[in-house]
Design an enzyme around this catalytic site. Structure first.
Site, mmCIF file in Angstrom:
data_model
loop_
_atom_site.group_PDB
_atom_site.id
_atom_site.type_symbol
_atom_site.label_atom_id
_atom_site.label_comp_id
_atom_site.label_asym_id
_atom_site.label_seq_id
_atom_site.Cartn_x
_atom_site.Cartn_y
_atom_site.Cartn_z
ATOM 1 N N ARG A 2 40.053 29.576 38.692
ATOM 2 C CA ARG A 2 39.630 28.831 39.919
ATOM 3 C C ARG A 2 39.542 29.614 41.039
ATOM 4 N NH1 ARG A 2 44.013 29.055 43.605
ATOM 5 N NH2 ARG A 2 46.125 29.606 42.755
ATOM 6 N N GLY A 3 39.126 29.072 42.023
ATOM 7 C CA GLY A 3 38.953 29.582 43.167
ATOM 8 C C GLY A 3 37.868 30.796 43.112
ATOM 9 N N ASP B 23 49.546 36.603 31.891
ATOM 10 C CA ASP B 23 50.169 36.614 33.076
ATOM 11 C C ASP B 23 50.427 38.123 33.536
ATOM 12 O OD1 ASP B 23 52.344 36.423 35.007
ATOM 13 O OD2 ASP B 23 54.039 35.561 33.716
ATOM 14 N N VAL B 24 49.796 38.456 34.839
ATOM 15 C CA VAL B 24 49.722 39.578 35.310
ATOM 16 C C VAL B 24 51.037 40.337 35.826
ATOM 17 C CG1 VAL B 24 47.534 39.622 35.793
ATOM 18 C CG2 VAL B 24 48.945 39.119 37.626
ATOM 19 N N ASN C 198 41.831 39.831 40.776
ATOM 20 C CA ASN C 198 41.884 38.670 41.856
ATOM 21 C C ASN C 198 43.080 37.881 41.872
ATOM 22 O OD1 ASN C 198 40.147 36.580 43.609
ATOM 23 N ND2 ASN C 198 40.734 35.550 41.356
ATOM 24 N N TYR D 203 52.817 37.055 52.062
ATOM 25 C CA TYR D 203 51.134 37.175 51.269
ATOM 26 C C TYR D 203 50.696 38.406 52.101
ATOM 27 C CZ TYR D 203 46.423 35.996 50.511
ATOM 28 O OH TYR D 203 45.081 36.050 49.966
ATOM 29 N N LYS E 269 49.474 42.273 50.555
ATOM 30 C CA LYS E 269 48.000 42.564 50.362
ATOM 31 C C LYS E 269 47.951 44.120 50.996
ATOM 32 C CE LYS E 269 46.040 39.049 48.595
ATOM 33 N NZ LYS E 269 45.737 39.216 46.884
#
Length: 273
Positions: free
Chosen positions: A14-15, A58-59, A85, A150, A154
């Site tokens: 997705r995305g 699953d990362v 990503n 979040y 990052k």
């Protein structure tokens, strides 16, 4: 004649991950696309049966990542571009987040990219070339209430990727930190874990919601051409902001920060270090 590239894309269902997968396939490249749920990729698998390999991953699971990256290299015999990503959003104030929520969030958004990078580098080094695109966020330029974790993940990935780029460049591996702007990726819906709100933050939460409004941002497909061009650059940038409006916002944040440094320069220079 241009040789088709082989991609490995996490969070591909997705995305942005989906948009990058579609763009690479449309360009005649081959893609190993992974996500926790790969059902949304069925249409692409039918349209590109020879060029798309997909499997669930699953990362956050380091052992599974190493096995998955090995499987990806075996699929096409090489990988040219690795795109980290996969990610989600932990929405809420710092005080509100539980330990379980924080650790689960960073397991995907930070450690997931670490595991993929660790697993991919030996293969890329052996073939003497490769690209790693670390998808971060324009928001990592500064912290923001309700999305602090979040941003923290990052920022951590930003810093680690700077180090990684220095470490692997001599092996022919290029690392680019891709600072994405706001796109309609579903991050604030399907990709969100929310904290239990404390009433003490109700006023701030309302102010932020009014400031952000309801705009979801442009379609992720509009960012894909930038990624495709980036993948072809012989000497790619270490960092790249994607999004015109985001570029302006990051510049403003940086200029404000420089102004603060200068305003307090006299205090900074009181210490000799």
């Amino acid at each position: 004649m241009t040789t088709a590239k082989a991609w490995f894309i996490t969070g591909a269902s997705r995305g942005l991950g989906r948009a990058f997968t579609e763009a690479a396939l449309a360009a005649g490249d081959r893609v190993v696309a992974v996500a926790r749920n790969i059902d949304p990729l069925e249409d692409l698998a039918a349209a590109y049966p020879e060029a798309l390999v997909r499997f669930p991953l699953d990362v956050a699971d380091r052992r599974a990542v190493f096995e998955g990256v090995q499987q990806a290299f075996a699929a096409f015999g090489r990988l040219d571009i690795v795109v980290n990503n996969a990610g989600g959003l932990l929405y809420g104030m710092v005080e509100e987040a539980t330990e379980e929520q924080i650790r689960a969030h960073l397991d995907v958004n930070f450690f997931g990219a670490v595991w993929v990078s660790q697993a991919a580098v030996p293969h890329l080094r052996a073939q003497g070339a490769g690209r790693i695109l670390q998808v971060t966020s324009m928001g990592s330029a500064g912290g923001m209430a309700t999305v602090g974790f979040y941003g923290a993940g990052k920022v951590a990935l930003d810093s680690l990727s700077e180090a990684l780029a220095m470490e692997v460049e001599r092996f022919g591996i290029k690392v680019t930190i891709v600072e994405m702007g706001g796109y309609a990726t579903g991050l604030f819906t399907a990709g969100t874990t929310a904290t239990e709100p404390l009433p003490q933050y109700d006023a701030l939460r309302t102010e932020l919601e009014e400031m952000w409004g309801d705009e979801s941002g442009p379609d992720p497909s509009t960012a894909a051409p930038v990624i495709m061009e980036l993948a072809t650059l012989p000497d790619p940038p270490r960092r790249l902001i994607i999004g015109s409006r985001s570029y302006d916002q990051v510049r403003e944040i940086d200029q404000t920060r420089i102004g603060q440094y200068q305003a307090w320069e006299h205090l900074s220079r009181m210490a000799p270090g």
